[in-house]
Design a protein around this motif. Structure first.
Motif, PDB file in Angstrom:
ATOM      1  N   THR A 120       0.833  -1.213   0.000  1.00  0.00           N
ATOM      2  CA  THR A 120       0.000   0.000   0.000  1.00  0.00           C
ATOM      3  C   THR A 120       0.858   1.249   0.000  1.00  0.00           C
ATOM      4  O   THR A 120       0.564   2.218  -0.714  1.00  0.00           O
ATOM      5  CB  THR A 120      -0.935  -0.005   1.226  1.00  0.00           C
ATOM      6  OG1 THR A 120      -1.705  -1.203   1.206  1.00  0.00           O
ATOM      7  CG2 THR A 120      -1.856   1.193   1.224  1.00  0.00           C
ATOM      8  N   ASP A 121       1.926   1.236   0.784  1.00  0.00           N
ATOM      9  CA  ASP A 121       2.844   2.388   0.801  1.00  0.00           C
ATOM     10  C   ASP A 121       3.441   2.630  -0.577  1.00  0.00           C
ATOM     11  O   ASP A 121       3.548   3.772  -1.027  1.00  0.00           O
ATOM     12  CB  ASP A 121       3.967   2.169   1.814  1.00  0.00           C
ATOM     13  CG  ASP A 121       3.474   2.165   3.245  1.00  0.00           C
ATOM     14  OD1 ASP A 121       2.393   2.722   3.504  1.00  0.00           O
ATOM     15  OD2 ASP A 121       4.172   1.585   4.100  1.00  0.00           O
ATOM     16  N   ARG A 122       3.851   1.557  -1.249  1.00  0.00           N
ATOM     17  CA  ARG A 122       4.424   1.701  -2.599  1.00  0.00           C
ATOM     18  C   ARG A 122       3.405   2.287  -3.569  1.00  0.00           C
ATOM     19  O   ARG A 122       3.737   3.137  -4.390  1.00  0.00           O
ATOM     20  CB  ARG A 122       4.916   0.349  -3.098  1.00  0.00           C
ATOM     21  CG  ARG A 122       6.243  -0.039  -2.545  1.00  0.00           C
ATOM     22  CD  ARG A 122       6.818  -1.262  -3.255  1.00  0.00           C
ATOM     23  NE  ARG A 122       7.545  -2.046  -2.274  1.00  0.00           N
ATOM     24  CZ  ARG A 122       7.089  -3.117  -1.644  1.00  0.00           C
ATOM     25  NH1 ARG A 122       5.907  -3.607  -1.923  1.00  0.00           N
ATOM     26  NH2 ARG A 122       7.822  -3.735  -0.742  1.00  0.00           N
ATOM     27  N   ARG A 123       2.177   1.820  -3.467  1.00  0.00           N
ATOM     28  CA  ARG A 123       1.125   2.357  -4.350  1.00  0.00           C
ATOM     29  C   ARG A 123       0.904   3.838  -4.103  1.00  0.00           C
ATOM     30  O   ARG A 123       0.734   4.618  -5.049  1.00  0.00           O
ATOM     31  CB  ARG A 123      -0.177   1.591  -4.136  1.00  0.00           C
ATOM     32  CG  ARG A 123      -0.137   0.202  -4.693  1.00  0.00           C
ATOM     33  CD  ARG A 123      -1.431  -0.518  -4.446  1.00  0.00           C
ATOM     34  NE  ARG A 123      -1.355  -1.892  -4.940  1.00  0.00           N
ATOM     35  CZ  ARG A 123      -2.148  -2.858  -4.558  1.00  0.00           C
ATOM     36  NH1 ARG A 123      -3.094  -2.633  -3.676  1.00  0.00           N
ATOM     37  NH2 ARG A 123      -1.998  -4.063  -5.053  1.00  0.00           N
ATOM     38  N   ILE A 124       0.900   4.233  -2.849  1.00  0.00           N
ATOM     39  CA  ILE A 124       0.718   5.647  -2.522  1.00  0.00           C
ATOM     40  C   ILE A 124       1.880   6.468  -3.056  1.00  0.00           C
ATOM     41  O   ILE A 124       1.683   7.557  -3.613  1.00  0.00           O
ATOM     42  CB  ILE A 124       0.537   5.829  -1.006  1.00  0.00           C
ATOM     43  CG1 ILE A 124      -0.812   5.239  -0.579  1.00  0.00           C
ATOM     44  CG2 ILE A 124       0.639   7.286  -0.598  1.00  0.00           C
ATOM     45  CD1 ILE A 124      -1.018   5.158   0.915  1.00  0.00           C
ATOM     46  N   VAL A 125       3.104   5.961  -2.925  1.00  0.00           N
ATOM     47  CA  VAL A 125       4.279   6.676  -3.447  1.00  0.00           C
ATOM     48  C   VAL A 125       4.176   6.833  -4.954  1.00  0.00           C
ATOM     49  O   VAL A 125       4.411   7.916  -5.498  1.00  0.00           O
ATOM     50  CB  VAL A 125       5.584   5.956  -3.038  1.00  0.00           C
ATOM     51  CG1 VAL A 125       6.771   6.487  -3.824  1.00  0.00           C
ATOM     52  CG2 VAL A 125       5.811   6.084  -1.546  1.00  0.00           C
TER      53      VAL A 125
ATOM     54  N   LEU B 128       1.447   6.840  -6.740  1.00  0.00           N
ATOM     55  CA  LEU B 128       0.350   7.776  -6.990  1.00  0.00           C
ATOM     56  C   LEU B 128       0.824   9.219  -6.813  1.00  0.00           C
ATOM     57  O   LEU B 128       0.513  10.089  -7.634  1.00  0.00           O
ATOM     58  CB  LEU B 128      -0.822   7.474  -6.061  1.00  0.00           C
ATOM     59  CG  LEU B 128      -2.061   8.323  -6.232  1.00  0.00           C
ATOM     60  CD1 LEU B 128      -2.712   8.033  -7.586  1.00  0.00           C
ATOM     61  CD2 LEU B 128      -3.037   8.043  -5.114  1.00  0.00           C
ATOM     62  N   LEU B 129       1.609   9.471  -5.777  1.00  0.00           N
ATOM     63  CA  LEU B 129       2.139  10.816  -5.553  1.00  0.00           C
ATOM     64  C   LEU B 129       3.114  11.231  -6.650  1.00  0.00           C
ATOM     65  O   LEU B 129       3.129  12.389  -7.084  1.00  0.00           O
ATOM     66  CB  LEU B 129       2.819  10.896  -4.185  1.00  0.00           C
ATOM     67  CG  LEU B 129       1.888  10.844  -2.982  1.00  0.00           C
ATOM     68  CD1 LEU B 129       2.690  10.744  -1.688  1.00  0.00           C
ATOM     69  CD2 LEU B 129       0.968  12.035  -2.968  1.00  0.00           C
TER      70      LEU B 129
ATOM     71  N   TYR C   5       0.998  12.077  -9.700  1.00  0.00           N
ATOM     72  CA  TYR C   5       0.308  13.354  -9.482  1.00  0.00           C
ATOM     73  C   TYR C   5       1.279  14.524  -9.660  1.00  0.00           C
ATOM     74  O   TYR C   5       0.949  15.524 -10.300  1.00  0.00           O
ATOM     75  CB  TYR C   5      -0.307  13.359  -8.080  1.00  0.00           C
ATOM     76  CG  TYR C   5      -1.062  14.609  -7.744  1.00  0.00           C
ATOM     77  CD1 TYR C   5      -2.285  14.886  -8.339  1.00  0.00           C
ATOM     78  CD2 TYR C   5      -0.569  15.516  -6.812  1.00  0.00           C
ATOM     79  CE1 TYR C   5      -2.993  16.031  -8.025  1.00  0.00           C
ATOM     80  CE2 TYR C   5      -1.268  16.656  -6.495  1.00  0.00           C
ATOM     81  CZ  TYR C   5      -2.474  16.917  -7.098  1.00  0.00           C
ATOM     82  OH  TYR C   5      -3.160  18.058  -6.784  1.00  0.00           O
TER      83      TYR C   5
ATOM     84  N   THR D 202      -8.161  13.453   4.239  1.00  0.00           N
ATOM     85  CA  THR D 202      -6.922  13.219   4.964  1.00  0.00           C
ATOM     86  C   THR D 202      -7.168  13.188   6.470  1.00  0.00           C
ATOM     87  O   THR D 202      -6.606  12.353   7.184  1.00  0.00           O
ATOM     88  CB  THR D 202      -5.880  14.305   4.616  1.00  0.00           C
ATOM     89  OG1 THR D 202      -5.668  14.297   3.205  1.00  0.00           O
ATOM     90  CG2 THR D 202      -4.578  14.083   5.340  1.00  0.00           C
TER      91      THR D 202
END
Length: 99
Positions: free
Chosen positions: A4-9, A11-12, A15, A52
């Motif tokens: 999940t952390d990798r996916r968020i990174v 995604l950021l 973006y 958030t």
């Protein structure tokens, strides 16, 4: 780092690249509107901050699920109502838009 952390990174990163490329893709008038007070980034940022806050309260600082939902849901509903009223009442003159 979890999946999940990798996916968020990622995604950021995506973006950030999108934001960096927008000046190249949009004409000046569209760019000014996009980042103005009435544009989509400013209006959607409110939902982003509320989302958030919910994530922080429920995931990062976990409360018991019932207690967390009892605190968060009414607050989000009140904030959304106040936001809708503020947006409805406020009319911005042209000189308040980004140059």
């Amino acid at each position: 780092m979890t999946t999940t952390d990798r996916r968020i990174v990622w995604l950021l990163i995506a973006y950030t690249l999108m934001l960096a490329l927008l000046p190249l893709v949009l004409n000046e008038q569209a760019f000014q509107w996009t980042f103005s007070e009435v544009g989509p980034f400013e209006q959607l940022s409110i939902a982003g901050w509320l989302g958030t806050a919910v994530i922080v309260l429920l995931r990062i600082r976990p409360l018991r699920a019932r207690l967390g939902l009892r605190l968060v849901v009414p607050g989000v509903c009140r904030a959304r109502g106040r936001l809708a009223q503020a947006v409805h009442r406020r009319k911005l003159p042209e000189e308040q838009l980004l140059p």
